[in-house]
Design a protein around this motif. Structure first.
Motif, short mmCIF file in Angstrom:
data_model
loop_
_atom_site.label_atom_id
_atom_site.label_comp_id
_atom_site.label_asym_id
_atom_site.label_seq_id
_atom_site.Cartn_x
_atom_site.Cartn_y
_atom_site.Cartn_z
N UNK A 11 7.78 -1.73 -13.23
CA UNK A 11 8.52 -1.13 -13.86
C UNK A 11 9.20 0.00 -13.33
N UNK A 12 8.81 1.21 -12.35
CA UNK A 12 9.32 1.91 -11.92
C UNK A 12 10.98 1.17 -11.47
N UNK A 13 10.02 0.17 -9.72
CA UNK A 13 11.69 -0.53 -9.30
C UNK A 13 12.16 -0.45 -9.99
N UNK A 14 12.58 -0.74 -11.48
CA UNK A 14 13.12 -1.04 -12.56
C UNK A 14 14.23 -0.68 -12.69
N UNK A 15 14.44 0.72 -12.05
CA UNK A 15 14.91 2.16 -12.40
C UNK A 15 16.24 1.61 -11.53
N UNK A 16 15.66 1.68 -10.56
CA UNK A 16 17.08 0.65 -9.25
C UNK A 16 17.24 -0.82 -9.62
N UNK A 17 17.43 -0.88 -10.99
CA UNK A 17 18.63 -2.14 -12.00
C UNK A 17 19.66 -1.78 -12.38
N UNK A 18 20.20 -2.68 -13.00
CA UNK A 18 21.43 -1.80 -13.98
C UNK A 18 20.60 -1.91 -15.47
N UNK A 20 11.12 -4.56 -4.99
CA UNK A 20 12.13 -3.82 -3.62
C UNK A 20 11.70 -4.66 -2.82
N UNK A 21 12.33 -4.33 -2.11
CA UNK A 21 12.54 -4.84 -0.47
C UNK A 21 13.43 -3.78 0.61
N UNK A 39 0.95 -1.41 -0.28
CA UNK A 39 -0.66 0.15 -0.05
C UNK A 39 0.89 1.56 0.04
N UNK A 40 2.22 1.18 0.08
CA UNK A 40 3.16 2.41 -0.54
C UNK A 40 4.26 2.02 -0.19
N UNK A 41 5.27 2.51 -1.54
CA UNK A 41 6.99 2.36 -1.54
C UNK A 41 7.47 2.81 -0.17
N UNK A 42 8.75 1.81 0.29
CA UNK A 42 9.22 1.88 1.15
C UNK A 42 10.55 2.34 0.38
N UNK A 93 13.27 -9.38 -11.43
CA UNK A 93 12.10 -10.44 -12.04
C UNK A 93 11.43 -10.33 -13.24
N UNK A 94 11.80 -9.29 -14.43
CA UNK A 94 11.75 -10.19 -15.38
C UNK A 94 11.71 -11.23 -15.55
N UNK A 95 11.79 -12.76 -14.99
CA UNK A 95 11.81 -13.65 -15.92
C UNK A 95 10.91 -14.07 -14.70
#
Length: 232
Positions: free
Chosen positions: A209-216, A227-228, A166-169, A177-179
């Motif tokens: 998709x937004x959290x993927x900005x944290x990936x290379x 994200x965790x 319910x909220x970003x952490x 998680x693409x696979x």
């Protein structure tokens, strides 16, 4: 906070390697996932569950509430949502540990019972990893269950991975998680009762998709991530 260098998709990548290490998921053999309501397992950590299962981990889900929902829910919402939850678990490769079936939206009022039953199942299963909602999740059911799991993680000296719904952490780690995206998508889609009241599928995939900005960054590649916040 900078994006980590490229590493494997079966590893939770640290967002600050000077403070916390990467977390290879292959090291875990028994994971218990605390689920407040039917659908949180798919929305919050469907990719992580599928990834752990793919690594050979015995992933078991502990459902806290009956999923009866609010006044607009169908009269047989419990029966329907529990069946949807069972299908979601199978899609993600997880097994059900137990259904506590405490009243929806009332975990705070039933906190003593929640704490006792949660502790009993964790100790009986003896996992080497706990997964739970974020401690600061604004939903009271999520926060109550998170509090129980955080206390157990501390008492038993177990790593705790917390997920967002319910909220970003304030994340410490990110998982590619693409696979496992199709498994997450299908698991959310079986929760047709919840989807009548909110477009959780679009929201969850949008967040991924937004959290993927944290990936290379990889030009031309569609990236998705969860994200965790992890307590080791």
């Amino acid at each position: 906070m900078t994006a980590p260098s490229r590493r494997t998709a079966a590893t939770l990548l640290s967002l600050d390697r000077g403070v916390t290490p990467d977390l290879p998921l292959s090291r875990y053999r028994r994971a218990l996932v605390a689920v407040p309501h039917p659908d949180d397992e798919a929305i919050g950590c469907g990719g992580l569950i599928a990834c752990l299962a793919a690594q050979g981990c015995d992933v078991q889900l502990l459902l806290a509430t009956d999923g009866s929902g609010g006044p607009d829910a169908p009269f047989n919402a419990v029966e329907i949502r529990v069946a949807e939850y069972a299908r979601s678990a199978a899609i993600l490769g997880a097994r059900e540990r137990a259904r506590l079936m405490l009243p929806d939206s009332a975990l705070r009022r039933n906190f003593v019972q929640l704490k006792r039953q949660t502790a009993s199942h964790v100790r009986d299963f003896a996992p080497d990893l706990l997964i739970a909602p974020a401690i600061d999740d604004p939903h009271p059911d999520h926060a109550a269950l998170a509090s129980c799991m955080a206390a157990l993680a501390f008492d038993l000296a177990l790593p705790l991975i917390t997920y967002e719904v319910w909220a970003p952490i304030q994340a410490t780690h990110v998982l590619d998680i693409a696979p496992y995206l199709e498994s997450k998508r299908q698991a959310i889609q079986v929760h047709q009762t919840a989807l009548r009241f909110g477009n959780y599928l679009r929201a969850a995939l949008g967040l991924a998709e937004y959290r993927s900005l944290l990936l290379p960054f990889r030009p031309g590649v569609d990236l998705y991530a969860e994200a965790y916040k992890i307590f080791l």
